[in-house]
Design an enzyme around this catalytic site. Structure first.
Site, PDB file in Angstrom:
ATOM      1  N   GLN A  75     116.711  70.043  31.729  1.00 40.14           N
ATOM      2  CA  GLN A  75     115.743  70.435  32.747  1.00 40.14           C
ATOM      3  C   GLN A  75     116.262  71.663  33.481  1.00 40.14           C
ATOM      4  OE1 GLN A  75     114.839  68.708  36.760  1.00 40.14           O
ATOM      5  NE2 GLN A  75     112.925  68.071  35.781  1.00 40.14           N
ATOM      6  N   CYS A 105     110.653  69.281  42.557  1.00 41.83           N
ATOM      7  CA  CYS A 105     111.738  68.973  43.496  1.00 41.83           C
ATOM      8  C   CYS A 105     111.309  69.294  44.929  1.00 41.83           C
ATOM      9  CB  CYS A 105     112.991  69.770  43.142  1.00 41.83           C
ATOM     10  SG  CYS A 105     114.376  69.442  44.264  1.00 41.83           S
ATOM     11  N   ARG A 229     115.348  55.981  39.958  1.00 44.38           N
ATOM     12  CA  ARG A 229     116.286  55.130  40.704  1.00 44.38           C
ATOM     13  C   ARG A 229     116.369  53.718  40.126  1.00 44.38           C
ATOM     14  NH1 ARG A 229     113.809  55.221  46.291  1.00 44.38           N
ATOM     15  NH2 ARG A 229     111.957  55.645  45.045  1.00 44.38           N
TER      16      ARG A 229
END
Length: 313
Positions: A75, A105, A229
């Site tokens: 990425q 982001c 996560r």
């Protein structure tokens, strides 16, 4: 959820469960752990194209892969389409099979530079970047959010732009920039994007269990899910969603990860690098706070291993 292979340009993944590019976490050791647990595709953490151009030694460490990594996906991020295109076609990314572009982001430092989620507000520049990177000849994917703020969604139009600009797949985080990583996922916006394009759509956000993945797929119609996560806390989530027994226990995977970090960094730096990930493994463990303190005080990764393998994970 239905498990299926995903075609990304000339590349085909074994399944539609992806591990997210996470800054500070998605290094080669964690990608190997997630792959062993069943992930069909794992991305590197995001790498600055400007950094690779002007300070390559500082950024190249993020491009490390592991022996046997079957599909290598990197990425990248940046604001200048010329630099992005140059790096995409350079030797820096030669070993990678897929190039993903970060356009989601939310971190202020990235946003203020016109990178990451800032590009949601500049669709023309985003298109130039994708087209420039696509000239590399490698399959290009794009990860983005549904918008910058609530009730100001760009999902459908941005998804269509990605496809028209040469992207082979898109991943959509179903939250706006201002929400960061909390709050409800907007399934409807992901569904709108899925209905607007013919390329695969991967849904991301709030997936911590098999049920979460099932709900995401059912409500969005997406082609697959990306787990972030949830995988840091429990990499075995991939085998659980697949409905298969993993060949490795969580403690096996932790030990494999520590071996890789020790080989790469040595005993002391390996212990330091592993601290943040160890915190995730200890989440919800009885006495976890005290154990975390011990781990953060240790400069011996083998001692860290001993601590983690001694508790009930």
């Amino acid at each position: 959820m239905q498990i299926k292979k995903i075609k990304i340009g000339s590349v085909e993944t074994p399944n539609n469960l992806f591990f997210a590019p996470l800054a500070g976490f998605s290094d080669s050791s964690m990608r190997k752990v997630c792959s062993l647990a069943g992930a069909g595709l794992c991305f590197t953490e995001m790498v600055s194209c400007k950094g690779l151009k002007y300070t390559p030694q500082a950024s190249s460490e993020l491009l490390e892969t592991y022996d046997g990594e079957k599909i290598k996906a990197v990425q990248i991020f940046g604001a200048d389409e010329n630099i992005m295109g140059e790096i995409a076609s350079s030797g820096h990314l030669e070993k990678f099979d897929i190039i993903d572009i970060n356009m989601g982001c939310p971190v202020p430092k990235i946003y203020s530079n016109g990178e990451g989620s800032f590009l949601l507000s500049d669709i023309k520049q985003a298109s130039k970047i994708i087209s420039s990177v696509a000239k590399s000849g490698k399959p290009v994917t794009v990860k983005f959010r549904i918008g910058l703020t609530e009730n100001n969604f760009v999902t459908r139009d941005f998804a269509k732009m990605c496809e028209d600009s040469g992207a082979s797949l898109i991943t959509i985080h179903g939250r706006v920039r201002t929400a960061y990583y909390s709050g409800e996922v907007n399934y409807l916006e992901i569904e709108k994007a899925k209905n607007a394009v013919s390329i695969p759509v991967i849904a991301n956000g709030g997936i911590f269990t098999k049920l979460d993945a099932d709900i995401m797929m059912d409500r969005t119609g997406a082609d697959g899910v990306m787990i972030a996560r949830g995988a840091l806390e429990n990499p075995l989530i991939f085998s659980q969603i697949l409905g298969k027994t993993c060949d490795y226990s969580l403690k096996d995977l932790i030990s494999i990860q520590i071996d890789l970090l020790k080989e790469r960094y040595g005993t002391e730096r390996g212990a330091i690098v592993f601290r943040k990930q160890a915190s995730y493994y200890l989440k919800g463990v009885n006495g976890g706070k005290k154990l975390k303190e011990e781990i953060f005080a240790s400069l011996d990764i083998d001692k860290v291993r001993e601590i983690l393998l001694s508790v009930n994970l």
